[in-house]
Design a protein around this motif. Structure first.
Motif, mmCIF file in Angstrom:
data_model
loop_
_atom_site.group_PDB
_atom_site.id
_atom_site.type_symbol
_atom_site.label_atom_id
_atom_site.label_comp_id
_atom_site.label_asym_id
_atom_site.label_seq_id
_atom_site.Cartn_x
_atom_site.Cartn_y
_atom_site.Cartn_z
ATOM 1 N N MET C 1 -16.101 6.397 -13.589
ATOM 2 C CA MET C 1 -17.184 7.381 -13.596
ATOM 3 C C MET C 1 -17.209 8.193 -12.314
ATOM 4 N N SER C 2 -16.096 8.121 -11.522
ATOM 5 C CA SER C 2 -16.086 8.862 -10.265
ATOM 6 C C SER C 2 -15.054 9.995 -10.335
ATOM 7 N N GLU C 3 -14.806 10.504 -11.548
ATOM 8 C CA GLU C 3 -13.745 11.485 -11.713
ATOM 9 C C GLU C 3 -14.040 12.801 -11.012
ATOM 10 N N LEU C 4 -15.331 13.030 -10.682
ATOM 11 C CA LEU C 4 -15.665 14.296 -10.027
ATOM 12 C C LEU C 4 -15.434 14.243 -8.521
ATOM 13 N N LYS C 5 -15.102 13.080 -7.976
ATOM 14 C CA LYS C 5 -14.920 12.974 -6.534
ATOM 15 C C LYS C 5 -13.544 13.462 -6.108
ATOM 16 N N GLN C 6 -13.516 13.984 -4.888
ATOM 17 C CA GLN C 6 -12.241 14.466 -4.357
ATOM 18 C C GLN C 6 -11.552 13.311 -3.643
ATOM 19 N N THR C 7 -10.345 13.057 -3.970
ATOM 20 C CA THR C 7 -9.612 11.945 -3.374
ATOM 21 C C THR C 7 -9.186 12.292 -1.946
ATOM 22 N N LEU C 8 -9.420 11.342 -1.040
ATOM 23 C CA LEU C 8 -8.890 11.458 0.325
ATOM 24 C C LEU C 8 -7.799 10.408 0.463
ATOM 25 N N ASN C 9 -6.582 10.846 0.624
ATOM 26 C CA ASN C 9 -5.489 9.891 0.802
ATOM 27 C C ASN C 9 -5.477 9.405 2.245
ATOM 28 N N ILE C 10 -5.625 8.098 2.416
ATOM 29 C CA ILE C 10 -5.729 7.541 3.753
ATOM 30 C C ILE C 10 -4.396 6.941 4.200
ATOM 31 N N ALA C 11 -4.001 7.323 5.415
ATOM 32 C CA ALA C 11 -2.893 6.627 6.066
ATOM 33 C C ALA C 11 -3.468 5.922 7.287
ATOM 34 N N MET C 12 -3.335 4.601 7.347
ATOM 35 C CA MET C 12 -3.897 3.865 8.478
ATOM 36 C C MET C 12 -2.770 3.315 9.342
ATOM 37 N N ILE C 13 -2.864 3.576 10.638
ATOM 38 C CA ILE C 13 -1.854 3.096 11.576
ATOM 39 C C ILE C 13 -2.419 1.870 12.284
ATOM 40 N N GLY C 14 -1.775 0.742 12.127
ATOM 41 C CA GLY C 14 -2.265 -0.497 12.711
ATOM 42 C C GLY C 14 -2.829 -1.383 11.629
ATOM 43 N N HIS C 15 -2.693 -2.725 11.830
ATOM 44 C CA HIS C 15 -3.054 -3.615 10.734
ATOM 45 C C HIS C 15 -3.618 -4.942 11.239
ATOM 46 N N GLY C 16 -4.073 -4.982 12.480
ATOM 47 C CA GLY C 16 -4.637 -6.215 13.018
ATOM 48 C C GLY C 16 -6.105 -6.363 12.649
ATOM 49 N N PHE C 17 -6.833 -7.031 13.512
ATOM 50 C CA PHE C 17 -8.255 -7.251 13.259
ATOM 51 C C PHE C 17 -8.973 -5.955 12.925
ATOM 52 N N ILE C 18 -8.711 -4.926 13.720
ATOM 53 C CA ILE C 18 -9.476 -3.697 13.540
ATOM 54 C C ILE C 18 -9.020 -2.942 12.294
ATOM 55 N N GLY C 19 -7.800 -3.164 11.891
ATOM 56 C CA GLY C 19 -7.310 -2.572 10.649
ATOM 57 C C GLY C 19 -8.031 -3.151 9.441
ATOM 58 N N LYS C 20 -8.338 -4.410 9.532
ATOM 59 C CA LYS C 20 -9.107 -5.069 8.471
ATOM 60 C C LYS C 20 -10.510 -4.450 8.388
ATOM 61 N N VAL C 21 -11.074 -4.222 9.565
ATOM 62 C CA VAL C 21 -12.405 -3.605 9.635
ATOM 63 C C VAL C 21 -12.401 -2.225 8.981
ATOM 64 N N THR C 35 -21.323 10.522 -1.348
ATOM 65 C CA THR C 35 -20.287 11.391 -0.779
ATOM 66 C C THR C 35 -19.436 11.945 -1.911
ATOM 67 N N PRO C 36 -18.974 13.170 -1.739
ATOM 68 C CA PRO C 36 -18.117 13.753 -2.786
ATOM 69 C C PRO C 36 -16.666 13.287 -2.689
ATOM 70 N N PHE C 37 -16.393 12.414 -1.694
ATOM 71 C CA PHE C 37 -14.996 11.998 -1.486
ATOM 72 C C PHE C 37 -14.750 10.574 -1.968
ATOM 73 N N GLN C 38 -13.525 10.340 -2.399
ATOM 74 C CA GLN C 38 -13.102 9.007 -2.806
ATOM 75 C C GLN C 38 -11.894 8.630 -1.946
ATOM 76 N N PRO C 39 -12.113 7.755 -0.923
ATOM 77 C CA PRO C 39 -10.959 7.360 -0.110
ATOM 78 C C PRO C 39 -9.935 6.613 -0.972
ATOM 79 N N ARG C 40 -8.683 6.948 -0.812
ATOM 80 C CA ARG C 40 -7.617 6.233 -1.521
ATOM 81 C C ARG C 40 -6.733 5.599 -0.462
ATOM 82 N N LEU C 41 -6.635 4.294 -0.484
ATOM 83 C CA LEU C 41 -5.886 3.589 0.553
ATOM 84 C C LEU C 41 -4.394 3.750 0.266
#
Lengths: 341, 341, 341, 341
Positions: C1-21, C35-41
Motif C-alpha cells: 500500500m506504499s506504491e505512491l512513495k518515492q524510493t530512495l536507494n540507500i548505499a551505506m558505507i560501514g557495517h559495524g555497530f553504527i551501521g546496525k543503528v 514521509t513521501p519517501f521509501q528507503p530501499r536498502l
C-alpha cells in the motif's frame, strides 16, 4: 545575659538514645528560638545508676533519680512524653486524662521536619486539590537479623507491640495531621522470626473521612532502608512526597502547570520562606535529625509563653493510639473495623 | 559533674552567620566528643556593639570586645581561624608564621563531613586504584541577582577575591587533602556584573603530582544549586562522588565487581562503621551542616589533649592560599603556572 | 500500500555497530514519520566480505560493495555521514565543499533526543534568561582497561584523535547548537596509557559569543559512567540539565518561581507536547538510543521533501571540526586560541 | 538474502496504540534475534475500515479483515493475545482451553524488560535470600481528569474492570513470576468519579506461598506518575527495586557486604552480561518501551523453533486472571479470600 528568662526545671525520665536527643534539644532550643524560658536540666531519671551518671556528666544534668509520668503530672508539672503514648488504649486514655490540666506534649517530632511542615502548608493552601491517595511507608532493616530475638523491642509483654508502635505510630500521626481522620481500616501483621511475639511488619489499607484511600506499611525487615519514613500524597492538582532519609527535601508535582513542563520537583527545604528556615542556618545548609526535636521544643515553649494549646499533645497521641488499637484488632480478627470519627 | 575538665577560655572574632555556627560548636562539642576540655564562651569580638550584644545574649558569650588574630597568637593563645586564611599570599604567610608556636586550626570544616572523611578512608585503602580524574564543583546562586552589586563580598578591596576565595577555597582544600599536590594549573575567571570587581565564577584545569588531571569550577551564578560543593574522583578501580547538598550521602562505584553487578551505590554515611557515627546519632538518623564544625572542634580538642598537630591548620591553609594565588595569576596572565611541590 | 512513495536507494558505507543503528533507522523511519519517501536498502559497503554478508542478511540489504563518501557525492548522491566528519580540518573542508550541491547530513544524532530538542525550545523561548554557564561532560569507562591499547580507536594515525573526536565532538556540536559560537578556548589533553598515542581525556575552558563561559570534559577513563553525555546550562532565569544515560529525562529549574517552590524538576520528555512525542509512543512510554537516529532521518526526509536545508549538515560538522582542531592546537601549544566567529 | 527462513503469516486483531507496538515488534524481531522465521504481516483485523487502512499503510500490513482469537485458534493457528486475557474468569478458562493445542503467548511484555529479567536471575541465584516483602505499585495519572468519564476504559460492561485489569494485571503477573504463588489476599477498590462504574484504584494485601507478604496498589489517579510500574523486594540478603519509568535501571542492595559499604546500587542494565544485552545495543545505550515486545517475540520464536513451551502463555494469564477475580470478589465482600495453590 539571660537573667530575664524564666527557668524551667526539667526532669527527664529515660536516658537511652532518645534521652540524648532530648538533652540536646533542651540545650539548643534557646540558640535557635526566641523564648522567655531557660530550660534547666535538673534531674534525669532511670533504673541504671551507672548509665544515669554518665548521661548526666556528658549532658549536664544536675541530679539523677527515678519517677514516672503520671505521678509527675499529678503534681501539676508540664509533661513531655515519648511516643507511642502507651502499651494499650486503656493506659493511653488514663494518661491523657491525667495530664488534661497541664501543658503537655508527645514527641511526634516528625511533624516539625521543615519539609513536612511545608507539606502541611501546601495542603492547607489547597495546592494538591482533592486528595485521592495517602501512601505511607516506614521501613528499616533493624530487625532482619533473626539471631537478635531477645531485645525488649521483640517482647510483646514489654514493648506492647512491635513495628506498629515503634514505626507505624509515626506514620499514623503524620497521616492524621496531614490528611485528617480515618474512618475504616483493615490490617495484616506478620512475625518473621518465630522466637518473637511482636509484629515484625504491618500492612494497613484505610479510608479517610475526606474521601481518599490510604495504604500503610511498616517493617523492620526491609534491607535497603535505614530509616525510610516516607509518604506520598496524590491529589487532583498534584503530588507531595517525603522520605526521612533525605529530610531536607520535599518532592512536589504541580498538575496545574502546562503538561510539557510538569515534572517532579525536588525542593531543598532550607529556606527562604520555609518553616523554621529562619531559626536554623542559611538556605542550602541542611539540618539533621536532632533539629526536629529542637523545633518541637521551640514551638512548645512558644505556646507555653502564650498559654496556648500545643500539638501534638496527649490527646493527639490518644487519637493515634485508637488507630493502632484498631489495627491490632483488625489484624487479629481479619476483618474491617470502623473508627469513631 | 564536669569539675575535672580544664576550661578553655574562648575569644571569638566575628559574629555573623559563621559566628553563630562556631558558637554552636563550642556548646555542642562536649555532648558528642569525650574531651578533657570545657570551652568557656568568654568574649565575642567585632565592630557592631548592638549585634555583638544580641549574639552574646542568644549564645551565652560572657563579654564583648574587639581584637585580631595575629595579636592574639602573639600572646600565646590557641588560634582557630575561618577560611580563606587571608586576602593575599603574603598576608597568609605572615599569619602562618605568627601562629607556628601555638595550636592552631583553620575551619576547612568539610574535611569532617562523615561522607568526605569516609571517602578519604576508601582512597587511603587504595579502593579507587590509580586516580585518573579529580573533578570539583562549588556552585550556588547567591550572586545571580545583579542588583546586589554592593555587598562586601563583591568588592575586591574588602573581600580579596570573589568566588575563588569564598567557594573554590573549600574545593581546593578538599582536593589537596584527598588527591595530593597540584603541580600545574590554568585558570579562567569571569565577572558577570559590571559593577563588581571580584570574580563571579572561576574555572581551573590542573595536573596533580599523582598523575591525575583535575577540573574545578566555582560560581555564584548557577541557579539550580544552593550549596553544591561536590567532587567526583575516577580511578582504575572505581569512583567516589559527593555533594554537600546531600551531605549524609557518598556515592561509590566499584569497578572490581562482576560487570553485570556494577552500579553507582548510594551510601548513607550515618554508621555503622563510618567516621563520627559513634559521636552523633544512630544509623539512618542524619546530621546537618553544623555537625561538621562540631566534629572539627572535637578532633581539634583531641589533638590538643594529646599534644599532637591538628589538620587543617594554618600551614594547610597556606598551601590552599598558594593555589588560589596561582589561580589568580594564571587567570590574569592567561597562562599555565607551575607550582612548587 | 506504499506504491505512491518515492524510493530512495540507500548505499551505506560501514557495517559495524553504527551501521546496525543506521540500518534500523532506514527500516523504522516510515513507521514513525509521515514521509513521501521509501528507503530501499540497496547496498552496504565495506572491506570485510563475510561481515558484510551477515549484516546484509540480518538487516535486509540487497547488495554488498565498497565505495567512499566524496566519490558518492561527486555523482550527485545524497550523503549521510557519521561524525566526526574527518580526521583533520583540511579533510573536513574538502568534504564539506564536495557535498555543497547535494542534500547532506552528519549524524550528530543527539540533537534529536526529545529532551535535548525540548531544551532547545526552552532556550529559544528565553526561559533560561541570560546564559552564564555551559558545562558539558562526556564520560565513559571504555578505555580504562590499559591492556586494551591496540584497538583502532587508540591509534592516532587511524582514528585521528581519541576522546576528542569520539566523544567531545558530540558535546561540541550540542554546545554550538544550544549556546552559539565559541570565541576563545584553552584545552588540556591527557594520555593515561603509555602505549597509546591518542588523548584518553580532554578538558576545555571556553568563552562563548553570548557572554557565557563554558567548561567541557570528555574521558574514556571514568568508571561509574557508561555513556554520560551530559550538559548543564545556568542562566539568570533557571537551569537545564541532561544526561544521555537517562535520555528520556530533562531536568529544569525555574528561578522565576516563588523562592520556596523552586526546585530541580525532572521532566519525563515523552509527551504530551514534547518534540517527537507524536511520532513515537504514548506519554510515559520511553524510547531508546536508536530513536535518535530515526528522528534524525525523519526530519531529514522531511527537509528533502520540502527541499529545505537540513541541520546538522556537513557545514555544521565543519564548524565542530574547527573547534576540535583548535582544541588540539591549544593543548599542544598550552595557550589560549581565538576562533573566527 | 532471507530465502531460507520460514514465513509466519501474521493476523493481528486490533489496531490501536498496542497494535502499533506489535506491528513494530514483528518488523524488528529479526533484526535483533536470530530466528528461522520471517513474520509476514498478512492481515490486520478490526471494526474501523478507515483506521485499519491507515495502519496497514504505515506498517505494511497486506490485507485488512475481522476475526476473533478463539476462532483463530480453533483452526490451529498460533495465538498471541494482549492482556488481560479476558473480562471474566470463565471466559479466560474457555480461552485457555481453546488454545491448549497450539503455541500461544500473552503479552505480559514486562517480564522481558532486561532489568526485570535480570532481577529474576538474581532471585533465582538466591542473592536476595529469604523473601520478606513483595511491594508493587502501578500508578499513572490517566484517569484523574474527571471530565473523561465516558471512554471505554471507564465502562465495566466494555472493559471488564478498570485499573485492576488494565494496570494491576501487569503487577500480578510479575509478582507470580518473581515471587511465586499467592495463597491469600484482601482487596479494596475505589471509584473516584461517580459517572464511572469501574475501579479507579485498587489496593491489595497478600500472603505468598514462600512466607513473604505482599502489598499492591494501582491507580489512574496518581499525578506525579506517568507509567510507574514498580516493585520492591526485600529479603534477608538484600533488596531489588524497579520502576518502568526508568526501565533500563535496576536498583539492588546487597546486605551481605560490610555494613559501611552497603548502599542502594543503581545498575544500568544494558550489558555486559545482562539479559538481551547482546540482542540490542552496546552497554550504556538504552532501549525503550517497544523493545520489551521485540524481546518477547524473539523468545517466542525461539521456543517455536525448538518446539518448547513459551511463558507467559494462556495458562500463565489464566493464573493472573484467578488472582484478579479473587481481588474483585474480596473487594466486593470485604473479606479475605484463600486461593487454590
Amino acid at each position: 545575659m539571660s537573667e530575664l528568662k524564666q527557668t524551667l526545671n526539667i526532669a527527664m525520665i529515660g536516658h537511652g538514645f532518645i534521652g540524648k536527643v532530648h538533652s540536646n534539644a533542651f540545650h539548643q532550643v534557646g540558640h535557635f528560638f526566641q523564648t522567655p524560658f531557660q530550660p534547666r536540666l535538673k534531674v534525669v531519671c532511670g533504673r541504671d545508676r551507672e548509665k544515669l551518671e554518665a548521661v548526666a556528666s556528658q549532658w549536664g544534668w544536675e541530679e539523677i533519680a527515678t519517677p514516672i509520668a503520671i505521678a509527675a503530672a499529678a503534681a501539676g508539672k508540664i509533661v513531655l512524653c515519648e511516643k507511642p503514648l502507651a502499651m494499650s488504649l486503656d493506659e493511653a486514655e488514663r494518661m491523657a486524662a491525667a495530664v488534661r490540666q497541664v501543658p503537655n506534649l508527645v514527641w511526634f517530632n516528625y511533624r516539625r521536619v521543615p519539609a513536612v511542615a511545608f507539606a502541611k502548608t501546601l495542603l492547607s493552601e489547597g495546592r494538591v486539590g482533592q486528595i485521592f491517595h495517602y501512601r505511607a511507608l516506614y521501613l528499616n532493616q533493624s530487625g532482619s537479623n533473626p539471631t537478635k530475638a531477645s531485645g525488649w523491642r521483640y517482647q510483646r509483654a514489654v514493648a506492647g507491640s512491635g513495628t506498629t508502635g515503634d514505626l507505624l505510630s509515626h506514620s499514623v500521626d503524620l497521616a492524621l495531621d496531614l490528611n485528617g481522620k480515618i474512618t475504616e481500616l483493615m490490617a495484616m501483621t506478620k512475625t518473621f522470626v518465630p522466637a518473637r511475639d511482636v509484629d515484625d511488619a504491618v500492612v494497613v489499607m484505610a479510608r479517610f473521612a475526606n474521601g481518599s484511600i490510604g495504604s500503610f506499611e511498616a517493617s523492620r525487615f526491609a534491607p535497603g532502608s535505614r530509616n525510610r519514613n516516607s509518604f506520598e500524597i496524590n491529589g487532583s492538582q498534584g503530588m507531595l512526597r517525603f522520605n526521612l532519609e533525605n529530610l531536607n527535601n520535599l518532592e512536589i508535582f504541580d498538575a496545574t502547570e502546562p503538561a510539557n513542563l510538569q515534572g517532579i520537583r525536588n525542593l531543598l527545604v532550607t529556606g527562604p520562606n520555609h518553616p523554621y528556615a529562619e531559626n536554623f542556618w542559611k538556605p542550602g545548609h541542611i539540618i539533621g535529625y536532632e533539629h526536629t526535636f529542637i523545633a518541637t521544643l521551640g514551638d512548645f515553649l512558644g505556646t507555653l509563653a502564650r498559654t496556648e494549646t500545643f500539638h501534638p499533645n496527649f490527646e493527639d497521641a490518644l487519637a493515634v493510639q485508637r488507630v493502632l488499637d484498631a489495627i491490632q484488632r483488625s489484624a487479629d480478627s481479619k476483618s474491617w473495623l470502623t473508627l469513631e470519627v
